[in-house]
Scaffold this motif. Structure first.
Motif, PDB file in Angstrom:
ATOM      1  N   ARG A 496      -7.172 -56.124  40.459  1.00 42.05           N
ATOM      2  CA  ARG A 496      -8.447 -55.676  41.017  1.00 42.05           C
ATOM      3  C   ARG A 496      -9.634 -56.196  40.215  1.00 42.05           C
ATOM      4  NH1 ARG A 496      -5.853 -50.717  41.523  1.00 42.05           N
ATOM      5  NH2 ARG A 496      -7.128 -49.766  39.887  1.00 42.05           N
ATOM      6  N   PHE A 497      -9.470 -56.289  38.903  1.00 37.32           N
ATOM      7  CA  PHE A 497     -10.573 -56.718  38.049  1.00 37.32           C
ATOM      8  C   PHE A 497     -10.506 -58.208  37.709  1.00 37.32           C
ATOM      9  CE2 PHE A 497     -10.696 -52.161  37.423  1.00 37.32           C
ATOM     10  CZ  PHE A 497     -12.058 -51.895  37.314  1.00 37.32           C
ATOM     11  N   GLY A 498      -9.523 -58.898  38.263  1.00 35.02           N
ATOM     12  CA  GLY A 498      -9.412 -60.334  38.023  1.00 35.02           C
ATOM     13  C   GLY A 498      -9.138 -60.691  36.576  1.00 35.02           C
ATOM     14  N   VAL A 499      -8.352 -59.877  35.882  1.00 36.72           N
ATOM     15  CA  VAL A 499      -8.050 -60.111  34.470  1.00 36.72           C
ATOM     16  C   VAL A 499      -6.888 -61.089  34.348  1.00 36.72           C
ATOM     17  CG1 VAL A 499      -7.313 -59.062  32.299  1.00 36.72           C
ATOM     18  CG2 VAL A 499      -8.873 -57.829  33.823  1.00 36.72           C
ATOM     19  N   GLU A 520     -18.630 -60.039  28.652  1.00 37.07           N
ATOM     20  CA  GLU A 520     -19.032 -58.807  29.325  1.00 37.07           C
ATOM     21  C   GLU A 520     -18.171 -57.654  28.850  1.00 37.07           C
ATOM     22  OE1 GLU A 520     -21.188 -56.398  30.835  1.00 37.07           O
ATOM     23  OE2 GLU A 520     -21.771 -58.403  31.522  1.00 37.07           O
ATOM     24  N   ARG A 521     -18.700 -56.872  27.900  1.00 36.49           N
ATOM     25  CA  ARG A 521     -17.936 -55.756  27.348  1.00 36.49           C
ATOM     26  C   ARG A 521     -17.774 -54.635  28.359  1.00 36.49           C
ATOM     27  NH1 ARG A 521     -17.623 -53.864  21.278  1.00 36.49           N
ATOM     28  NH2 ARG A 521     -16.492 -51.901  21.520  1.00 36.49           N
ATOM     29  N   ARG A 522     -18.750 -54.476  29.251  1.00 34.46           N
ATOM     30  CA  ARG A 522     -18.654 -53.392  30.236  1.00 34.46           C
ATOM     31  C   ARG A 522     -17.451 -53.569  31.140  1.00 34.46           C
ATOM     32  NH1 ARG A 522     -24.809 -52.882  32.585  1.00 34.46           N
ATOM     33  NH2 ARG A 522     -25.891 -52.706  30.579  1.00 34.46           N
ATOM     34  N   SER A 523     -17.166 -54.791  31.532  1.00 32.87           N
ATOM     35  CA  SER A 523     -16.022 -55.030  32.404  1.00 32.87           C
ATOM     36  C   SER A 523     -14.730 -54.595  31.723  1.00 32.87           C
ATOM     37  CB  SER A 523     -15.940 -56.520  32.779  1.00 32.87           C
ATOM     38  OG  SER A 523     -17.091 -56.907  33.492  1.00 32.87           O
ATOM     39  N   LEU A 524     -14.597 -54.909  30.453  1.00 28.56           N
ATOM     40  CA  LEU A 524     -13.394 -54.506  29.715  1.00 28.56           C
ATOM     41  C   LEU A 524     -13.316 -52.985  29.617  1.00 28.56           C
ATOM     42  CD1 LEU A 524     -10.899 -55.307  28.107  1.00 28.56           C
ATOM     43  CD2 LEU A 524     -12.349 -55.443  26.068  1.00 28.56           C
ATOM     44  N   ASP A 525     -14.451 -52.338  29.430  1.00 27.25           N
ATOM     45  CA  ASP A 525     -14.452 -50.873  29.358  1.00 27.25           C
ATOM     46  C   ASP A 525     -13.977 -50.261  30.672  1.00 27.25           C
ATOM     47  OD1 ASP A 525     -15.372 -50.995  26.779  1.00 27.25           O
ATOM     48  OD2 ASP A 525     -17.486 -50.702  27.317  1.00 27.25           O
TER      49      ASP A 525
END
Length: 623
Positions: A496-499, A520-525
């Motif tokens: 879903r997050f494209g990780v 982008e630290r927010r995406s990891l959070d």
């Protein structure tokens, strides 16, 4: 108002007659220009030059590289967009910046936000007119003409307010005009080149104004915008070649993609299969053969591609096009020219004892690409390797060097390659009879082993590489008695997050994943919060992946033990261990602060390379 016809563009001595930038047939070639070999037995050789090479070494490409191959080969050149003095000033980055700026809202005189430039819809709109406020002068030799992006170029009328992207477009123009004037000596060639640059810049500006009016840039429109970079770069290289006595021809491939047969259409979001790329290779090869004895200088951009070239391929599309061209021409070799001697056993910036690797397998090169080294994208390699075409990585600053060969023949061994590299580097300028010697060398090997094969050659891995900026996510299931669906849930969050996961280690109730840290630290959070639904999550930042790569790793008994013992003796703690199913690499995650120390320890211990080893030219080992 009826637009008056645009005057014909000046006759260009180096543009393709099939180019969208000029409908004029090129004049006869002067008899003193150097052309491709007319020997029917001569093989094609595809040379791809990156943005830095085009930006800094265009003259060297013409004088010291291309000219040396013409008597023995048919050379085709593929160019990326020019680089700038900094990465931010690179042509592609500036084009993407201009595209983004075209969608930024501007303030109208009454203070309200608008995307429409003031004066665009005046009662008497002006066609083919430069926007007011633009500091760039218009060359008298560069009248606007029809382009592949539309017959009418509509820009704001006189008195329109300055738009946000104008300064960026002006910077692009200035960069290319300055470069042209500094390296092209012949006034006639320079005049035509400047006219072509002005024409492309005007077309780009019109395209961006149109995007601003409709307040939208589709993925395929963005493809078209970045395509200007290759057009400008290739035209400069073509002019430099002509200026140095080589009969070069600019070839634009922006309309080369074949349409589907039987009235079918490509779905915008479909994944393009190998059949599509085979058709592109055939079409590109056929187009280049039409150049005759002239040296084609080919744009790396070959859009529009269904679903967008950037989405389907990414910014490595120039490498892919060079591979497809090599396949379409059945080339003897694909040469990728960089600013280093080739692929090294480790990054020479961090490991002083790193040595040049004369030959490497496609599998090893792919592993090095995955784990931190910019060799050639595995998909690009696949296109030529499946057709048994070798890839040679060479140095623009050291054209006599043998480079590194990514060889598709599993029987070609490192010992054979060492003889190839020695033979290649000993050839005098202009005498590339080496290829004949190399052919005899390969043919002389027996059915089982290559000439000079040494059974002791593969007692060591091939290279060690490091990928920094890694985050490790550890997830422990909070339902130890119910493991069903645990892994499915974890992978669903990642999807879903494209990780993209570089390494993973799993058990029934525990998963460790190494991923790139990113900006982008927010995406990891957000990812961590979602993963917390499935268990306890811990995060380890600023880590690094250390990978030991070698085609014969599964035959090296005890190599894993030696690797981990060496790290332990060096007080390097291991966070995570992983080995690929193909048994071609062993990877572990360590603290980023120990990265350089660990790299040197493993290079000396596992590759057995001492400080007296021969080395290539310093620089990024796979930049």
């Amino acid at each position: 108002m009826q637009a008056s016809p645009s005057p014909s563009p000046p006759s260009s001595p180096y543009l393709s007659s099939g180019s969208s930038a000029s409908s004029m047939t090129p004049p006869p070639t002067p008899p003193n220009l150097h052309q491709n070999s007319i020997d029917p037995a001569a093989k094609w050789l595809v040379q791809k030059f990156g943005g830095t090479s085009v930006g800094k070494f265009a003259v060297k490409i013409a004088e010291d590289i291309v000219s040396d191959y013409l008597d023995q080969h048919k050379v085709a050149i593929v160019c990326s967009a020019r680089s700038g003095s900094t990465k931010a000033l690179g042509t592609t980055n500036l084009l993407l910046k201009a595209a983004s700026q075209s969608l930024q809202r501007t303030k109208s005189p009454n203070g309200t936000g608008t995307n429409t430039p003031n004066g665009l819809f005046n009662s008497s709109p002006t066609l083919n007119q430069s926007p007011a406020g633009s500091p760039r002068p218009r060359s008298k030799s560069s009248p606007r003409s029809d382009t592949s992006f539309g017959a009418l170029a509509i820009t704001p009328a006189t008195g329109a307010s300055e738009t946000s992207f104008n300064a960026t477009v002006d910077l692009l123009r200035s960069e290319h005009i300055t470069a042209a004037r500094s390296i092209v000596r012949d006034p006639e060639i320079l005049n035509v080149l400047e006219a072509e640059i002005e024409r492309d810049i005007d077309s780009l500006r019109s395209f961006l104004f149109a995007a601003q009016v409709i307040n939208e840039i589709s993925p395929r429109s963005k493809d078209s915008i970045i395509g200007y970079g290759e057009r400008l770069g290739c035209k400069i290289v073509t002019a430099v070649l002509r200026d140095r006595g080589i009969d070069a021809e600019f070839v634009s491939l922006e309309n080369v993609v074949p349409l589907p047969a039987d009235g079918e259409v490509y779905e915008e979001n479909e994944t393009l299969g190998q059949e599509f790329y085979d058709k592109v290779a055939a079409a590109v090869g056929e187009r280049i053969r039409q150049c005759g004895p002239r040296v084609p200088v080919v744009t790396g951009f070959f859009g529009p591609v269904p679903g967008s070239l950037l989405r389907q391929v990414g910014r490595g599309y120039t490498d892919l096009l060079s591979a497809l061209l090599a396949v379409g021409l059945q080339a003897s070799e694909l040469q990728i020219w960089k600013e280093v001697d080739g692929i090294f056993t480790a990054d020479p910036r961090k490991v002083p004892t790193a040595r040049l690797i004369p030959i490497i397998s496609p599998e090893e090169a792919a592993e090095l690409t995955y784990y931190g080294s910019e060799v050639v994208h595995p998909f690009t390699m696949e296109q030529v390797i499946r057709k048994k075409i070798p890839i040679r990585i060479k140095n623009v600053e050291n054209p006599r060097g043998g480079g590194t060969v990514i060889h598709p023949d599993p029987d070609i061994d490192a010992s054979c390659a060492s003889k190839e590299a020695e033979a290649f580097s000993s050839v005098s300028a202009g005498a590339h009879s080496t290829y004949k010697a190399l052919g005899e060398l390969r043919q002389s090997k027996n059915a089982s082993m290559p000439l000079g094969w040494d059974p002791n050659m593969h007692k060591h891995p091939t290279a060690v590489t490091m990928k920094e900026g890694i985050v490790v996510l550890n997830v422990n299931s909070n339902r130890k008695s119910v493991s069903h669906g645990f892994l499915a849930g974890i992978f669903g969050v990642l999807d879903r997050f494209g990780v993209v996961v570089d390494l993973i280690s799993t058990s029934e109730v525990h998963v460790s994943m190494a991923i790139e840290q990113g900006d982008e630290r927010r995406s990891l959070d957000k990812v961590v919060r979602e993963l917390s639904k499935y268990g306890t999550v811990t995060v380890a930042r600023d880590m690094a992946i250390l990978s030991l790569v070698g085609k014969q790793m599964h035959h090296l008994v005890g190599i894993a033990g030696r690797m981990f013992t060496t790290l332990g003796q060096g007080n390097v703690n291991i966070e995570m261990i992983s080995q690929g199913s193909n048994e071609i690499n062993i990877s572990c995650v360590i603290d980023g602060r120990d990265a350089v120390k660990a790299l040197n320890l493993i290079h000396q211990s596992c590759l057995q390379i001492m400080p007296q080893g021969a080395r290539g030219r310093m620089g990024p080992w796979l930049f």
